[in-house]
Motif scaffolding. Structure first.
Motif, PDB file in Angstrom:
ATOM      1  N   UNK A 127       2.818   7.211   4.317  1.00  0.00           N
ATOM      2  CA  UNK A 127       1.770   7.042   5.330  1.00  0.00           C
ATOM      3  C   UNK A 127       1.384   5.574   5.499  1.00  0.00           C
ATOM      4  N   UNK A 128       1.278   5.163   6.750  1.00  0.00           N
ATOM      5  CA  UNK A 128       0.863   3.797   7.069  1.00  0.00           C
ATOM      6  C   UNK A 128      -0.219   3.855   8.145  1.00  0.00           C
ATOM      7  N   UNK A 129      -0.678   2.693   8.554  1.00  0.00           N
ATOM      8  CA  UNK A 129      -1.694   2.628   9.608  1.00  0.00           C
ATOM      9  C   UNK A 129      -1.168   3.195  10.924  1.00  0.00           C
ATOM     10  N   UNK A 130       0.163   3.262  11.054  1.00  0.00           N
ATOM     11  CA  UNK A 130       0.767   3.766  12.297  1.00  0.00           C
ATOM     12  C   UNK A 130       1.211   5.222  12.200  1.00  0.00           C
ATOM     13  N   UNK A 131       0.915   5.892  11.090  1.00  0.00           N
ATOM     14  CA  UNK A 131       1.343   7.279  10.906  1.00  0.00           C
ATOM     15  C   UNK A 131       0.633   8.213  11.887  1.00  0.00           C
ATOM     16  N   UNK A 132       1.340   9.285  12.263  1.00  0.00           N
ATOM     17  CA  UNK A 132       0.731  10.300  13.120  1.00  0.00           C
ATOM     18  C   UNK A 132      -0.430  10.963  12.404  1.00  0.00           C
ATOM     19  N   UNK A 133      -1.464  11.286  13.157  1.00  0.00           N
ATOM     20  CA  UNK A 133      -2.619  11.979  12.581  1.00  0.00           C
ATOM     21  C   UNK A 133      -2.194  13.297  11.953  1.00  0.00           C
ATOM     22  N   UNK A 134      -1.229  13.972  12.568  1.00  0.00           N
ATOM     23  CA  UNK A 134      -0.759  15.260  12.042  1.00  0.00           C
ATOM     24  C   UNK A 134      -0.108  15.099  10.672  1.00  0.00           C
ATOM     25  N   UNK A 135       0.601  13.970  10.461  1.00  0.00           N
ATOM     26  CA  UNK A 135       1.221  13.713   9.160  1.00  0.00           C
ATOM     27  C   UNK A 135       0.154  13.517   8.087  1.00  0.00           C
ATOM     28  N   UNK A 136      -0.869  12.762   8.449  1.00  0.00           N
ATOM     29  CA  UNK A 136      -1.961  12.507   7.496  1.00  0.00           C
ATOM     30  C   UNK A 136      -2.631  13.818   7.115  1.00  0.00           C
ATOM     31  N   UNK A 137      -2.946  14.628   8.113  1.00  0.00           N
ATOM     32  CA  UNK A 137      -3.612  15.909   7.843  1.00  0.00           C
ATOM     33  C   UNK A 137      -2.739  16.817   6.985  1.00  0.00           C
ATOM     34  N   UNK A 138      -1.441  16.790   7.262  1.00  0.00           N
ATOM     35  CA  UNK A 138      -0.565  17.692   6.509  1.00  0.00           C
ATOM     36  C   UNK A 138      -0.462  17.276   5.044  1.00  0.00           C
ATOM     37  N   UNK A 139      -0.375  15.966   4.797  1.00  0.00           N
ATOM     38  CA  UNK A 139      -0.325  15.494   3.403  1.00  0.00           C
ATOM     39  C   UNK A 139      -1.615  15.852   2.675  1.00  0.00           C
TER      40      UNK A 139
END
Length: 508
Positions: free
Chosen positions: A274-286
């Motif tokens: 995850x980075x500052x440019x990651x999709x919001x969906x990726x963040x939520x899933x992690x």
């Protein structure tokens, strides 16, 4: 007066020490016992003391005691203690000691009709595996191979565990061709299992051989071996390093379809993606996967969460996660370095309220700050215009006997910088004089900060005093020192003095 600690009493006391796992008390019993025997402890007492140290899982202390107290007198341990010592020696990389203990274990085995029981479960195979691991700490694959081959030649029934042990040795020593040949032998003997596949898989991935790794996974499935968490974590780590977003989530989907639940290691690996440019969906899933893991969230995982949130610049998410995790209960107490990382991040984000909350929480949780933690806190306050509060913090720590040693040059210099930025030249010199009075060393950064304050406040009349102090303290000026002085004199309109400094600089 007249009180003695002979063998029976000493042994009884040592058995009590073993029961309560008190190594310090055991050593005290030994000291008192020696007074009775003119400085010489009996062999039984020495063995018992060594046993207490081993039972307390003090690897280095146990090995040192054996080599210092027992070996010189020819006092040899029984089978169970030999097993402990052998394991500890291997763990510490003491190959010579491990070899002697292994030889002794072999003698014990040959002299006993019930060898496995006498070794407390440390069979011949376990003994040889321990020796292989000891040699690998020294990256001595040839000696490890001799141990492995001697076991094969002995007629002992070989197991996947011992084959895996030597396979790992080949991989750790970078002997990849030897590892693949050994793995082929394991397959031919039908001694291959998931552990062996995972070991070779990790080696392929470390070499960037993703196609070979994929074929290995398929071969594992063809043999009816189910990929486990270790398998998937190794594959995920490779995908994360390759920044293969689609590959990462395809693997997670496959993992879940196979009924293999992510663990804390899985989540730590995913957080790195995850980075500052990651999709919001990726963040939520992690985050969703983190909340679903079966085990309690430990500090290693939470440190990864902190690192990820900082990298993503989502400190609000970090705050919310902390509240949610703590509300569940069973949340591990964080260490000073972890608090330091969070304080630094919130300080850089300008959230002084959260900085102070974390500092308060640290104290409520009984976490002792280190000099680095206090440095992060001081910097956070100073960076947000709270130099006075940082100065008060320093004084509070100086009043605390356990913490005053944490206050160092870096912390004082940070406070100096805070007052210098706000042009509080009076405070700058108060802090500086206190540093010197308390014997806190001033370095080049300290003096450059002082000189910068003088330049900003048109107080260059005090610069010569500071330069004299630098010379007396054997602190060498650098290019910043000279440029700051030049700037200060120019600001005051004393161009001649500025040119004189430049001339002195050239001559130096």
């Amino acid at each position: 007066a007249g009180f003695t600690v002979a063998d029976p009493l000493a042994l009884a006391l040592l058995e009590a020490c073993r029961a309560v796992r008190d190594a310090d008390l055991a050593l005290l019993v030994l000291e008192v016992h020696r007074r009775v025997g003119a400085g010489v402890a009996s062999a039984k007492v020495l063995v018992a003391v060594c046993g207490v140290l081993a039972h307390c899982d003090l690897a280095e202390a146990t090995c040192d005691f054996f080599e210092r107290e027992m070996a010189p007198r020819g006092v040899l341990p029984a089978a169970a203690l030999t097993g402990f010592l052998l394991k500890f020696a291997a763990k510490l990389g003491k190959t010579d000691l491990a070899q002697r203990l292994s030889d002794h274990a072999g003698v014990l085995k040959s002299s006993s009709s019930n060898s496995t029981a006498s070794m407390g479960g440390a069979s011949d195979i376990q003994r040889h595996a321990t020796m292989i691991k000891a040699y690998i700490k020294d990256r001595d694959l040839n000696s490890a191979a001799r141990v492995f081959n001697s076991l094969k030649a002995s007629g002992e029934r070989m197991t996947p565990m011992i084959y895996n042990c030597f396979l790992d040795a080949c991989v750790q020593c970078g002997e990849f061709d030897r590892a693949t040949a050994h793995f082929q032998e394991m397959k031919e003997l039908n001694l291959v299992d998931v552990v062996g596949f995972n070991t070779l898989l990790k080696a392929h991935l470390a070499r960037g051989q993703t196609e070979e790794a994929g074929r290995l996974v398929k071969e594992m499935a063809a043999r009816g071996l189910q990929a486990n968490k270790v398998t998937y974590n190794e594959l995920l780590h490779a995908r994360v390093m390759a920044k293969d977003r689609q590959g990462i989530w395809n693997l997670v989907d496959e993992m879940q379809r196979s009924g293999v639940r992510p663990n804390s290691i899985t989540c730590s690996i995913l957080l790195k993606s995850l980075t500052a440019n990651s999709n919001t969906s990726d963040v939520r899933r992690v985050i969703g996967l983190i909340e679903e893991i079966e085990e309690d969230i430990d500090e290693v995982l939470f440190s990864s969460v902190i690192e990820g949130c900082i990298r993503m610049k989502q400190l609000d998410l970090l705050s919310n996660l902390m509240k949610r995790y703590r509300s569940k209960g069973g949340f591990v107490k964080l260490s000073a370095p972890t608090y330091g990382s969070m304080i630094k991040a919130y300080g850089q984000a300008g959230d002084v309220v959260r900085v102070n909350e974390l500092w308060q929480e640290m104290q409520e949780q009984g976490v002792q700050p280190t000099s680095v933690t206090l440095g992060c806190l001081t910097e956070a306050l100073v960076a947000n215009g709270q130099a006075e509060e940082a100065w008060q913090l320093v004084h509070q720590q100086l009043e605390n006997e356990e913490r005053r040693e944490c206050i160092n040059t870096v912390i004082y210099s940070t406070v100096l910088k805070g007052f210098a930025v706000t042009r509080r030249i009076d405070k700058v010199f108060v802090v500086y004089n206190e540093m010197r009075a308390k014997g806190i060393a001033c370095n080049t950064i300290t003096y450059n900060t002082m000189l910068d304050a003088c330049a900003k406040c048109c107080a260059m009349s005090r610069a010569s005093e500071l330069l004299e102090d630098m010379a007396a303290s054997c602190v060498e000026p650098d290019i910043i020192t000279y440029s700051t002085i030049v700037k200060g004199y120019c600001v005051e309109g004393d161009v001649d003095r500025a040119f004189k400094v430049l001339e002195d600089m050239k001559s130096d």
